[in-house]
Design a protein around this motif. Structure first.
Motif, PDB file in Angstrom:
ATOM      1  N   GLU A 142      43.151  40.292  48.110  1.00 43.54           N
ATOM      2  CA  GLU A 142      44.015  39.644  47.495  1.00 43.54           C
ATOM      3  C   GLU A 142      44.123  39.125  46.160  1.00 43.54           C
ATOM      4  O   GLU A 142      44.783  39.274  45.078  1.00 43.54           O
ATOM      5  CB  GLU A 142      45.075  39.406  48.463  1.00 43.54           C
ATOM      6  CG  GLU A 142      46.496  39.674  48.091  1.00 43.54           C
ATOM      7  CD  GLU A 142      47.956  38.716  49.541  1.00 43.54           C
ATOM      8  OE1 GLU A 142      48.855  38.416  49.098  1.00 43.54           O
ATOM      9  OE2 GLU A 142      47.132  38.513  50.103  1.00 43.54           O
ATOM     10  N   LEU A 143      43.096  38.246  45.960  1.00 42.59           N
ATOM     11  CA  LEU A 143      43.931  37.251  44.586  1.00 42.59           C
ATOM     12  C   LEU A 143      42.815  38.058  43.463  1.00 42.59           C
ATOM     13  O   LEU A 143      43.906  38.153  42.564  1.00 42.59           O
ATOM     14  CB  LEU A 143      42.520  36.437  45.291  1.00 42.59           C
ATOM     15  CG  LEU A 143      42.819  34.954  43.577  1.00 42.59           C
ATOM     16  CD1 LEU A 143      44.103  34.278  43.586  1.00 42.59           C
ATOM     17  CD2 LEU A 143      41.725  33.851  43.952  1.00 42.59           C
ATOM     18  N   GLN A 144      42.197  38.738  43.737  1.00 45.25           N
ATOM     19  CA  GLN A 144      41.120  39.324  43.098  1.00 45.25           C
ATOM     20  C   GLN A 144      41.834  40.612  42.607  1.00 45.25           C
ATOM     21  O   GLN A 144      42.441  41.363  41.293  1.00 45.25           O
ATOM     22  CB  GLN A 144      40.264  40.442  43.254  1.00 45.25           C
ATOM     23  CG  GLN A 144      39.235  41.258  42.778  1.00 45.25           C
ATOM     24  CD  GLN A 144      38.641  42.197  43.070  1.00 45.25           C
ATOM     25  OE1 GLN A 144      37.564  41.817  43.865  1.00 45.25           O
ATOM     26  NE2 GLN A 144      37.692  43.076  42.329  1.00 45.25           N
ATOM     27  N   GLN A 145      43.323  41.389  43.470  1.00 49.98           N
ATOM     28  CA  GLN A 145      44.283  42.216  43.022  1.00 49.98           C
ATOM     29  C   GLN A 145      45.338  41.579  42.534  1.00 49.98           C
ATOM     30  O   GLN A 145      45.828  42.287  41.160  1.00 49.98           O
ATOM     31  CB  GLN A 145      44.869  42.805  44.326  1.00 49.98           C
ATOM     32  CG  GLN A 145      43.917  43.691  44.988  1.00 49.98           C
ATOM     33  CD  GLN A 145      44.365  44.238  46.155  1.00 49.98           C
ATOM     34  OE1 GLN A 145      45.254  43.868  47.050  1.00 49.98           O
ATOM     35  NE2 GLN A 145      44.074  44.684  46.728  1.00 49.98           N
ATOM     36  N   ALA A 146      45.644  40.683  42.432  1.00 49.89           N
ATOM     37  CA  ALA A 146      46.762  39.498  42.090  1.00 49.89           C
ATOM     38  C   ALA A 146      45.913  40.125  40.343  1.00 49.89           C
ATOM     39  O   ALA A 146      46.216  40.013  39.253  1.00 49.89           O
ATOM     40  CB  ALA A 146      47.120  38.075  42.722  1.00 49.89           C
ATOM     41  N   TYR A 147      44.779  39.508  40.128  1.00 45.66           N
ATOM     42  CA  TYR A 147      44.197  39.041  39.370  1.00 45.66           C
ATOM     43  C   TYR A 147      43.796  40.412  38.140  1.00 45.66           C
ATOM     44  O   TYR A 147      44.350  40.629  36.801  1.00 45.66           O
ATOM     45  CB  TYR A 147      42.360  38.770  39.001  1.00 45.66           C
ATOM     46  CG  TYR A 147      42.280  36.741  39.312  1.00 45.66           C
ATOM     47  CD1 TYR A 147      42.598  36.163  37.627  1.00 45.66           C
ATOM     48  CD2 TYR A 147      42.031  36.410  40.011  1.00 45.66           C
ATOM     49  CE1 TYR A 147      42.453  34.683  37.463  1.00 45.66           C
ATOM     50  CE2 TYR A 147      42.023  35.194  40.714  1.00 45.66           C
ATOM     51  CZ  TYR A 147      41.872  34.112  38.655  1.00 45.66           C
ATOM     52  OH  TYR A 147      42.094  32.999  38.843  1.00 45.66           O
ATOM     53  N   GLU A 148      43.960  41.204  38.751  1.00 44.45           N
ATOM     54  CA  GLU A 148      43.700  42.619  37.950  1.00 44.45           C
ATOM     55  C   GLU A 148      45.454  43.279  37.931  1.00 44.45           C
ATOM     56  O   GLU A 148      45.487  44.202  36.402  1.00 44.45           O
ATOM     57  CB  GLU A 148      43.309  43.728  39.040  1.00 44.45           C
ATOM     58  CG  GLU A 148      41.728  43.251  39.190  1.00 44.45           C
ATOM     59  CD  GLU A 148      41.261  44.483  40.478  1.00 44.45           C
ATOM     60  OE1 GLU A 148      41.897  45.277  40.631  1.00 44.45           O
ATOM     61  OE2 GLU A 148      40.068  44.165  40.688  1.00 44.45           O
ATOM     62  N   VAL A 149      45.823  42.589  38.355  1.00 49.90           N
ATOM     63  CA  VAL A 149      48.154  43.023  38.026  1.00 49.90           C
ATOM     64  C   VAL A 149      48.026  42.110  37.204  1.00 49.90           C
ATOM     65  O   VAL A 149      48.647  42.260  35.491  1.00 49.90           O
ATOM     66  CB  VAL A 149      48.800  42.415  39.019  1.00 49.90           C
ATOM     67  CG1 VAL A 149      50.448  43.461  38.834  1.00 49.90           C
ATOM     68  CG2 VAL A 149      48.334  44.105  40.220  1.00 49.90           C
ATOM     69  N   LEU A 150      47.810  40.886  36.972  1.00 49.52           N
ATOM     70  CA  LEU A 150      48.056  39.695  36.168  1.00 49.52           C
ATOM     71  C   LEU A 150      47.618  40.636  34.556  1.00 49.52           C
ATOM     72  O   LEU A 150      48.138  39.959  33.668  1.00 49.52           O
ATOM     73  CB  LEU A 150      47.879  38.270  35.720  1.00 49.52           C
ATOM     74  CG  LEU A 150      46.862  37.315  35.346  1.00 49.52           C
ATOM     75  CD1 LEU A 150      48.004  37.044  34.468  1.00 49.52           C
ATOM     76  CD2 LEU A 150      45.891  36.746  36.117  1.00 49.52           C
ATOM     77  N   LEU A 151      45.789  40.573  34.488  1.00 50.72           N
ATOM     78  CA  LEU A 151      45.503  40.821  33.873  1.00 50.72           C
ATOM     79  C   LEU A 151      45.750  42.054  32.294  1.00 50.72           C
ATOM     80  O   LEU A 151      46.411  42.043  31.488  1.00 50.72           O
ATOM     81  CB  LEU A 151      43.956  40.589  33.324  1.00 50.72           C
ATOM     82  CG  LEU A 151      43.126  39.764  33.970  1.00 50.72           C
ATOM     83  CD1 LEU A 151      41.327  39.680  34.773  1.00 50.72           C
ATOM     84  CD2 LEU A 151      42.790  38.228  32.270  1.00 50.72           C
ATOM     85  N   GLU A 152      46.114  42.818  33.402  1.00 49.14           N
ATOM     86  CA  GLU A 152      46.703  43.976  33.288  1.00 49.14           C
ATOM     87  C   GLU A 152      48.138  43.986  32.322  1.00 49.14           C
ATOM     88  O   GLU A 152      49.035  44.928  32.128  1.00 49.14           O
ATOM     89  CB  GLU A 152      47.446  45.311  33.889  1.00 49.14           C
ATOM     90  CG  GLU A 152      47.967  46.421  33.567  1.00 49.14           C
ATOM     91  CD  GLU A 152      46.833  47.675  32.629  1.00 49.14           C
ATOM     92  OE1 GLU A 152      47.144  48.066  32.163  1.00 49.14           O
ATOM     93  OE2 GLU A 152      45.942  47.547  32.890  1.00 49.14           O
ATOM     94  N   ALA A 153      49.400  43.345  33.272  1.00 52.23           N
ATOM     95  CA  ALA A 153      50.251  42.321  32.484  1.00 52.23           C
ATOM     96  C   ALA A 153      50.172  41.657  31.563  1.00 52.23           C
ATOM     97  O   ALA A 153      50.768  41.814  30.092  1.00 52.23           O
ATOM     98  CB  ALA A 153      51.068  42.167  33.248  1.00 52.23           C
ATOM     99  N   VAL A 154      49.186  40.357  31.353  1.00 54.71           N
ATOM    100  CA  VAL A 154      48.758  39.739  29.599  1.00 54.71           C
ATOM    101  C   VAL A 154      48.469  40.188  29.216  1.00 54.71           C
ATOM    102  O   VAL A 154      48.244  39.877  28.171  1.00 54.71           O
ATOM    103  CB  VAL A 154      48.961  38.140  30.186  1.00 54.71           C
ATOM    104  CG1 VAL A 154      49.610  37.891  31.047  1.00 54.71           C
ATOM    105  CG2 VAL A 154      47.502  38.584  30.911  1.00 54.71           C
TER     106      VAL A 154
END
Length: 168
Positions: A142-154
């Protein structure tokens, strides 16, 4: 009831409507927490926000004082502020921080859902990752998924360099 359609009555009704609107705005702010709990500066800033809703400097002072009050008292004020400044990361951060201090985890999570994709600020994402790791204690997937969304966003934001390193 007879309606007076003269220009004088029209101006009067507009003035009355404006007064009623301002009175409602005042009531919404002043009922947030008792006036005697506010500093003199907070009261002045409250009046400025009523008169000029886009006075960002007044909001900063007012929200700082409000964040020290009970959640039921500060939430309406933050809500009004984000309506005027939906992409102000500092406001979202301050609101989430106030919820965290009060241990209002479900409210924190709801705020993250509201702001992260609409206001892709690195510090908000950093706060969210801290929340996932240390408060919610999610599993690595779940943390990895959050990082992927984060890096896509920023994306390639210069402030996201450390987050890219953590992800890799």
């Amino acid at each position: 009831a007879q309606v007076d359609a003269s220009p004088r009555s029209s101006r009067g009704s507009r003035a009355t409507h404006l007064f009623d609107t301002m009175a409602l705005a005042t009531a919404q702010i002043t009922t947030a927490w008792s006036t005697n709990a506010k500093t003199a500066r907070g009261v002045r800033m409250e009046k400025r926000v009523i008169a000029t809703p886009l006075a960002a400097d007044a909001w900063v002072v007012l929200l700082a004082e409000a964040a020290e009050q009970k959640a039921a008292d500060y939430r309406p004020l933050f809500e009004r502020c984000v309506k005027h400044f939906p992409s102000a990361a500092c406001v979202w951060y301050q609101w989430i921080d106030a919820e965290q201090r009060g241990n209002h985890l479900s409210e924190m999570e709801a705020l993250f859902k509201r702001c992260l994709l609409h206001c892709p600020h690195v510090e908000l994402w950093r706060l969210y990752l801290h929340y996932l790791r240390h408060v919610k204690r999610v599993e690595s997937k779940e943390l990895q998924q959050a990082y992927e969304v984060l890096l896509e966003a920023v994306g390639m934001d210069v402030g996201a360099g450390a987050l890219w390193s953590e992800y890799v």
